[in-house]
Design a protein around this motif. Structure first.
Motif, PDB file in Angstrom:
ATOM      1  N   PRO A  22      -6.933 -24.094   0.085  1.00  0.00           N
ATOM      2  CA  PRO A  22      -5.780 -24.995   0.070  1.00  0.00           C
ATOM      3  C   PRO A  22      -4.601 -24.314  -0.606  1.00  0.00           C
ATOM      4  O   PRO A  22      -4.765 -23.620  -1.612  1.00  0.00           O
ATOM      5  N   ALA A  23      -3.429 -24.472  -0.039  1.00  0.00           N
ATOM      6  CA  ALA A  23      -2.249 -23.786  -0.564  1.00  0.00           C
ATOM      7  C   ALA A  23      -1.081 -24.749  -0.647  1.00  0.00           C
ATOM      8  O   ALA A  23      -0.994 -25.726   0.107  1.00  0.00           O
ATOM      9  N   ALA A  24      -0.200 -24.459  -1.561  1.00  0.00           N
ATOM     10  CA  ALA A  24       1.024 -25.244  -1.698  1.00  0.00           C
ATOM     11  C   ALA A  24       2.181 -24.423  -1.140  1.00  0.00           C
ATOM     12  O   ALA A  24       2.420 -23.303  -1.581  1.00  0.00           O
ATOM     13  N   ALA A  25       2.858 -24.939  -0.162  1.00  0.00           N
ATOM     14  CA  ALA A  25       4.031 -24.266   0.390  1.00  0.00           C
ATOM     15  C   ALA A  25       4.903 -25.302   1.074  1.00  0.00           C
ATOM     16  O   ALA A  25       4.392 -26.235   1.702  1.00  0.00           O
ATOM     17  N   LYS A  26       6.193 -25.139   0.933  1.00  0.00           N
ATOM     18  CA  LYS A  26       7.096 -25.953   1.731  1.00  0.00           C
ATOM     19  C   LYS A  26       6.954 -25.551   3.193  1.00  0.00           C
ATOM     20  O   LYS A  26       6.490 -24.445   3.504  1.00  0.00           O
ATOM     21  N   THR A  27       7.344 -26.429   4.078  1.00  0.00           N
ATOM     22  CA  THR A  27       7.238 -26.155   5.509  1.00  0.00           C
ATOM     23  C   THR A  27       8.541 -26.498   6.198  1.00  0.00           C
ATOM     24  O   THR A  27       9.388 -27.218   5.650  1.00  0.00           O
ATOM     25  N   VAL A  28       8.705 -25.979   7.422  1.00  0.00           N
ATOM     26  CA  VAL A  28       9.886 -26.292   8.216  1.00  0.00           C
ATOM     27  C   VAL A  28       9.474 -26.727   9.608  1.00  0.00           C
ATOM     28  O   VAL A  28       8.462 -26.283  10.149  1.00  0.00           O
ATOM     29  N   THR A  53      30.161  -2.347  -0.792  1.00  0.00           N
ATOM     30  CA  THR A  53      30.429  -3.761  -1.064  1.00  0.00           C
ATOM     31  C   THR A  53      29.263  -4.585  -0.554  1.00  0.00           C
ATOM     32  O   THR A  53      28.779  -4.364   0.562  1.00  0.00           O
ATOM     33  N   ASP A  54      28.825  -5.526  -1.369  1.00  0.00           N
ATOM     34  CA  ASP A  54      27.773  -6.448  -0.954  1.00  0.00           C
ATOM     35  C   ASP A  54      28.431  -7.785  -0.618  1.00  0.00           C
ATOM     36  O   ASP A  54      28.882  -8.513  -1.496  1.00  0.00           O
ATOM     37  N   VAL A  55      28.500  -8.079   0.679  1.00  0.00           N
ATOM     38  CA  VAL A  55      29.146  -9.304   1.147  1.00  0.00           C
ATOM     39  C   VAL A  55      28.144 -10.455   1.057  1.00  0.00           C
ATOM     40  O   VAL A  55      27.061 -10.387   1.642  1.00  0.00           O
ATOM     41  N   ARG A  56      28.482 -11.511   0.337  1.00  0.00           N
ATOM     42  CA  ARG A  56      27.605 -12.674   0.173  1.00  0.00           C
ATOM     43  C   ARG A  56      28.083 -13.804   1.073  1.00  0.00           C
ATOM     44  O   ARG A  56      29.281 -14.089   1.157  1.00  0.00           O
ATOM     45  N   GLY A  57      27.129 -14.471   1.734  1.00  0.00           N
ATOM     46  CA  GLY A  57      27.469 -15.563   2.629  1.00  0.00           C
ATOM     47  C   GLY A  57      27.097 -16.914   2.058  1.00  0.00           C
ATOM     48  O   GLY A  57      26.378 -17.033   1.059  1.00  0.00           O
ATOM     49  N   GLN A  58      27.579 -17.964   2.716  1.00  0.00           N
ATOM     50  CA  GLN A  58      27.265 -19.338   2.336  1.00  0.00           C
ATOM     51  C   GLN A  58      26.131 -19.917   3.171  1.00  0.00           C
ATOM     52  O   GLN A  58      25.464 -20.858   2.751  1.00  0.00           O
ATOM     53  N   ASP A  59      25.926 -19.393   4.368  1.00  0.00           N
ATOM     54  CA  ASP A  59      24.805 -19.847   5.185  1.00  0.00           C
ATOM     55  C   ASP A  59      23.502 -19.645   4.425  1.00  0.00           C
ATOM     56  O   ASP A  59      23.304 -18.602   3.795  1.00  0.00           O
ATOM     57  N   ARG A  60      22.631 -20.632   4.528  1.00  0.00           N
ATOM     58  CA  ARG A  60      21.335 -20.514   3.868  1.00  0.00           C
ATOM     59  C   ARG A  60      20.253 -20.192   4.894  1.00  0.00           C
ATOM     60  O   ARG A  60      20.280 -20.678   6.023  1.00  0.00           O
ATOM     61  N   TYR A  61      19.310 -19.372   4.450  1.00  0.00           N
ATOM     62  CA  TYR A  61      18.149 -19.032   5.267  1.00  0.00           C
ATOM     63  C   TYR A  61      16.873 -19.335   4.478  1.00  0.00           C
ATOM     64  O   TYR A  61      16.867 -19.319   3.241  1.00  0.00           O
ATOM     65  N   TYR A  62      15.799 -19.572   5.210  1.00  0.00           N
ATOM     66  CA  TYR A  62      14.472 -19.642   4.627  1.00  0.00           C
ATOM     67  C   TYR A  62      13.646 -18.491   5.193  1.00  0.00           C
ATOM     68  O   TYR A  62      13.780 -18.131   6.369  1.00  0.00           O
ATOM     69  N   GLN A  63      12.794 -17.918   4.353  1.00  0.00           N
ATOM     70  CA  GLN A  63      11.855 -16.885   4.813  1.00  0.00           C
ATOM     71  C   GLN A  63      10.548 -17.573   5.165  1.00  0.00           C
ATOM     72  O   GLN A  63      10.066 -18.441   4.432  1.00  0.00           O
ATOM     73  N   LEU A  64       9.951 -17.172   6.288  1.00  0.00           N
ATOM     74  CA  LEU A  64       8.763 -17.847   6.802  1.00  0.00           C
ATOM     75  C   LEU A  64       7.605 -16.882   7.010  1.00  0.00           C
ATOM     76  O   LEU A  64       7.799 -15.692   7.292  1.00  0.00           O
ATOM     77  N   ARG A  68      17.587 -20.101   9.929  1.00  0.00           N
ATOM     78  CA  ARG A  68      18.757 -20.718   9.292  1.00  0.00           C
ATOM     79  C   ARG A  68      18.397 -22.123   8.829  1.00  0.00           C
ATOM     80  O   ARG A  68      17.803 -22.926   9.568  1.00  0.00           O
ATOM     81  N   ALA A  69      18.766 -22.430   7.587  1.00  0.00           N
ATOM     82  CA  ALA A  69      18.468 -23.749   7.036  1.00  0.00           C
ATOM     83  C   ALA A  69      19.090 -24.852   7.877  1.00  0.00           C
ATOM     84  O   ALA A  69      18.537 -25.953   7.978  1.00  0.00           O
ATOM     85  N   ALA A  70      20.240 -24.571   8.497  1.00  0.00           N
ATOM     86  CA  ALA A  70      20.927 -25.591   9.295  1.00  0.00           C
ATOM     87  C   ALA A  70      20.157 -25.947  10.558  1.00  0.00           C
ATOM     88  O   ALA A  70      20.413 -26.996  11.162  1.00  0.00           O
ATOM     89  N   ASP A  71      19.209 -25.094  10.961  1.00  0.00           N
ATOM     90  CA  ASP A  71      18.485 -25.310  12.218  1.00  0.00           C
ATOM     91  C   ASP A  71      17.150 -26.034  12.038  1.00  0.00           C
ATOM     92  O   ASP A  71      16.481 -26.338  13.028  1.00  0.00           O
ATOM     93  N   VAL A  72      16.725 -26.238  10.779  1.00  0.00           N
ATOM     94  CA  VAL A  72      15.394 -26.798  10.535  1.00  0.00           C
ATOM     95  C   VAL A  72      15.458 -27.875   9.456  1.00  0.00           C
ATOM     96  O   VAL A  72      16.428 -27.971   8.696  1.00  0.00           O
ATOM     97  N   ASP A  73      14.420 -28.664   9.404  1.00  0.00           N
ATOM     98  CA  ASP A  73      14.213 -29.602   8.298  1.00  0.00           C
ATOM     99  C   ASP A  73      13.180 -28.998   7.362  1.00  0.00           C
ATOM    100  O   ASP A  73      12.127 -28.510   7.797  1.00  0.00           O
ATOM    101  N   LEU A  74      13.484 -29.047   6.060  1.00  0.00           N
ATOM    102  CA  LEU A  74      12.593 -28.509   5.036  1.00  0.00           C
ATOM    103  C   LEU A  74      11.760 -29.643   4.452  1.00  0.00           C
ATOM    104  O   LEU A  74      12.289 -30.690   4.073  1.00  0.00           O
ATOM    105  N   HIS A  75      10.457 -29.437   4.369  1.00  0.00           N
ATOM    106  CA  HIS A  75       9.548 -30.458   3.860  1.00  0.00           C
ATOM    107  C   HIS A  75       8.889 -29.958   2.581  1.00  0.00           C
ATOM    108  O   HIS A  75       8.509 -28.786   2.484  1.00  0.00           O
ATOM    109  N   ASP A  76       8.743 -30.847   1.608  1.00  0.00           N
ATOM    110  CA  ASP A  76       8.134 -30.475   0.337  1.00  0.00           C
ATOM    111  C   ASP A  76       6.683 -30.045   0.524  1.00  0.00           C
ATOM    112  O   ASP A  76       6.003 -30.458   1.469  1.00  0.00           O
ATOM    113  N   ALA A  77       6.218 -29.260  -0.424  1.00  0.00           N
ATOM    114  CA  ALA A  77       4.849 -28.753  -0.362  1.00  0.00           C
ATOM    115  C   ALA A  77       3.850 -29.848  -0.680  1.00  0.00           C
ATOM    116  O   ALA A  77       4.092 -30.705  -1.529  1.00  0.00           O
TER     117      ALA A  77
END
Length: 754
Positions: free
Chosen positions: A536-542, A614-625, A635-644
């Motif tokens: 059994p593992a704890a992880a958020k899901t999308v 130069t390290d350009v930083r963005g505002q778009d959020r991503y999740y690693q899967l 992209r965070a905007a493309d998915v729903d994030l669910h608690d673990a």
């Protein structure tokens, strides 16, 4: 060059090799031999053989076990040689050394192989020393004893009190194992202890002994290597140089890495450590990294003794992963060896690598998990069409389970594997290694000069199938095989391989089979009751964003949105999707929900090009899967994030103590409520926070010993497949005598008026 051997790399089915002689037909030693091996040869177990060899030779038993562990992890490999020609649990060399001197002592090296010398000492034949496990134990012990007798410093070490009896053997150990690094690893093993079941079913245990002193580091880590001080890393710098020295300083033709500020405020941030193998030998690999026209990584680890060479300062960016985003954020560690040949991944290399990686992770805040300490095979492609060109090292023979134990972060965190799995659960796969022999083919062709794949060798993966049956085709990976073909057993084909530490979301359960989401499809993992492989593992899901009209795109890089480049002089980088998607109805586990969205620009040698360094930083959020065999981004905007979901039982209402805390009264405990519902509840009563001996029932009888104390109860709840949960009640008021009745008014009044 002496090399240690790995446990399951040469384990071969008994039918393929001649059986070792039974105890009743053990070879008889020649008469008059300096060492008698009779007791060792007749020992019924490997554990007993070590004990007998210690008695027969005078070598301390713990030392024998520690030396052998570092050379073979106590496996004898059924008579097959290691890649360096060594045999048995002491990896006894069959080669005659050339002219030269002992590296540590300056003595002229004897012109005899270890097996020849051991045969002279024991009277056993060379063939017996190669093929008979107990003969090899006695031969190795006899060699150690001889090296100790021939050590001119042995009396001084014994009389000088330099760490006691075991410390007096350091020179002999160094002579046996080719150097100081080996000695230090042996003594670390003595301090930490080991226990394991070998490939042929032998249980051997070396108890830990923290009193054993470690030898001092022979050489400190070279300045700037980023290594622990006592690891003795060597600096072999990778050149930052123009390919044509006469070119102007702003040339774009240079090698073999880039200048950055990854350990300072300029970024980019370090997030990953990538485990590679060199697909080549140590010396040529180190020469390559010194070639300005080639490419650079951070560290190379030698197979024979775990020696570390550092090439890049961790602040700079190596070109090692085949994905610029991963390069920007990672340290690359190359290990001498070939992905088709497990014998290169030695215990010395594993231990040194783990020491280095643990140090780097602590220094730079890199999580010690399988989503951030990754294989090169987990690095995603960059754009559609590139996944099929990505590397597959360190391959199926890298023992992730053992490596993470050495890192102090065992896969699964010590939780028990389970079959108590339901749809919607997140599970972590723990494949095992030594006892997990999966079919693998094509080793010699895919990873020359590897030999053909060894039947019965341990592997780090489990196969996924397209239906819940062992006969079903292997799962498909549209990035690795764009034509939609099923996976294969070919050594480089990762299409259907789930590796230890990987997290999956369960979609369906059918008997012993788990349907899991994999590369955009449903794949099936066998989780048998007699050998479960998931925890059994704890992880958020999308999942796909509610209301979306199509699947969510998957990316190999978390690059910023176009607007982030405004005013930076850095050209906007295209945000381009991979071959994969997350269709509606599928769920994937998140491995990092706080991904850095950035792009580091480096195109000119002196950094003078517009926007360079130069390290350009963005505002778009991503999740690693966790997605197929690799780590990818969405992209965070493309998915729903669910608690673990919890991996341990969680107390949703605390335990309660009921009753009056009076001497002679009975208290009872209510366990509170838990998620999920527990199958077992255990109680431990506490007096002012300390355990009350024997008070482990639901009820507790208050005694005079409790007077003035506050009582509470600690509840431990457990259920199959989950870590136990622990919760403690609030403490009672101080225990006192009960209020007395008025049956004796005169006595009561008398006391009242006193």
């Amino acid at each position: 060059m002496r090399r240690a051997t790995r446990s399951a790399a040469l384990a071969v089915a008994a039918l393929l090799l001649p059986a070792a002689p039974a105890a009743a037909t053990m070879p008889a030693p020649a008469p008059g031999s300096p060492v008698s091996c009779a007791a060792t040869l007749s020992a019924p177990t490997r554990e007993a053989a070590f004990a007998a060899a210690a008695r027969d030779t005078g070598v301390p038993e713990p030392l024998l076990k520690a030396v052998s562990y570092m050379l073979s992890r106590w496996d004898d490999h059924q008579g097959r040689p290691s890649t360096d020609g060594g045999y048995g649990v002491f990896d006894l060399s069959d080669r005659t050394p050339g002219p030269g001197t002992d590296a540590d002592k300056g003595r002229v090296a004897e012109a005899k192989s270890q097996i020849t010398r051991a045969a002279e000492l024991t009277g056993l034949t060379a063939d017996a020393l190669r093929r008979v496990p107990n003969a090899g134990v006695c031969g190795g012990a006899a060699l150690l004893a001889a090296y100790q007798r021939e050590n001119p410093r042995r009396e001084g070490l014994r009389s000088g009190g330099d760490g006691g009896e075991l410390a007096a053997w350091r020179d002999a150990v160094g002579r046996f194992g080719a150097g100081h690094d080996f000695v230090r690893q042996v003594y670390q093993t003595l301090r930490g202890g080991e226990s394991r079941v070998t490939a042929d079913g032998q249980t051997v245990t070396l108890p830990a002994d923290e009193s054993v002193p470690l030898p001092k580091a022979e050489t400190a880590a070279a300045p700037g290597t980023g290594c622990p001080e006592d690891l003795g890393c060597e600096a072999i710098p990778a050149p930052y140089a123009k390919l044509t020295p006469t070119d102007p300083d702003n040339t774009t033709k240079y090698g073999n890495h880039d200048i950055a500020d990854r350990t300072g405020p300029g970024g980019p941030k370090l997030n990953y450590i990538v485990i590679h193998d060199t697909e080549g030998y140590y010396d040529p690999s180190v020469r390559l990294v010194q070639d300005p026209a080639y490419l650079a990584w951070n560290y190379t680890i030698r197979s024979a003794d775990g020696h570390v060479a550092q090439h890049l300062d961790p602040k700079d960016v190596g070109w090692h992963a085949g994905n610029w985003y991963v390069n920007m954020h990672s340290i690359g560690v190359e290990h001498e060896g070939f992905a088709g040949d497990a014998t290169w991944y030695t215990e010395s290399a594993y231990q040194t690598s783990a020491t280095l990686v643990k140090h780097l992770a602590a220094t730079y805040g890199i999580p010690l998990d399988r989503a951030h300490v990754i294989g090169h095979d987990q690095v995603p492609g960059t754009v559609a069409g590139t996944t099929k060109t990505m590397h597959w090292d360190p391959g199926p023979y890298w023992d992730w389970d053992h490596y993470f134990e050495l890192l102090g972060a065992p896969i699964g965190g010590g939780r028990a594997a389970t079959t108590q799995v339901s749809a919607g659960d997140v599970v972590e796969v723990r494949t095992g290694y030594q006892d997990n022999a999966q079919p693998v083919t094509g080793c010699a062709a895919a990873s020359p000069p590897s030999p053909e794949c060894v039947p019965g060798a341990g592997t780090n993966f489990l196969p996924l199938r397209q239906a819940p049956s062992e006969d079903a085709p292997l799962a498909a990976d549209p990035g690795w095989k764009p034509g939609g073909e099923a996976g294969t057993t070919y050594v480089s084909d990762v299409s259907a391989r789930v590796v230890s530490g990987h997290k999956l979301v369960v979609a369906e359960v059918r008997g012993d089979w788990l349907g899991v989401w994999w590369a955009g499809s449903l794949a099936w993992l066998h989780n048998p009751a007699d050998r479960p492989v998931v925890l059994p593992a704890a992880a958020k899901t999308v999942t796909v964003k509610a209301g979306a009209t199509g699947p969510a795109a998957v990316y190999g890089r978390a690059y910023p949105e176009a607007a982030a480049y405004t005013g930076t002089d850095v050209p906007a980088q295209a945000v381009s999707a991979l071959e994969y998607t997350i269709p509606a109805g599928q769920t994937y586990a998140v491995s990092d929900d706080d991904v850095v969205t950035d792009y580091y620009r480096a195109t000119s040698f002196d950094g003078s090009a517009p926007g360079d360094r130069t390290d350009v930083r963005g505002q778009d959020r991503y999740y690693q899967l966790w997605y197929a065999h690799r780590q990818v981004f969405v992209r965070a905007a493309d998915v729903d994030l669910h608690d673990a979901r919890p991996s341990a039982l969680v107390s949703t209402a605390p335990p309660v103590v009921r009753g009056d805390p009076w001497i002679g009264r009975r208290l009872t405990a209510s366990p509170g409520t838990w998620t999920p519902a527990p199958k077992r509840i255990r109680y431990q009563w506490l007096r002012d926070g300390a355990k009350i001996r024997g008070a482990t029932g639901r009820a507790y009888h208050v005694t005079g010993r409790d007077r003035g104390a506050r009582l509470s109860v600690r509840v431990t709840a457990s259920a199959p497949g989950y870590e136990s949960g622990v919760a403690t009640s609030a403490a009672t008021a101080p225990v006192r005598s009960p209020v007395r009745s008025h049956r004796h008014p005169h006595r009561h009044g008398h006391r009242h008026h006193r």
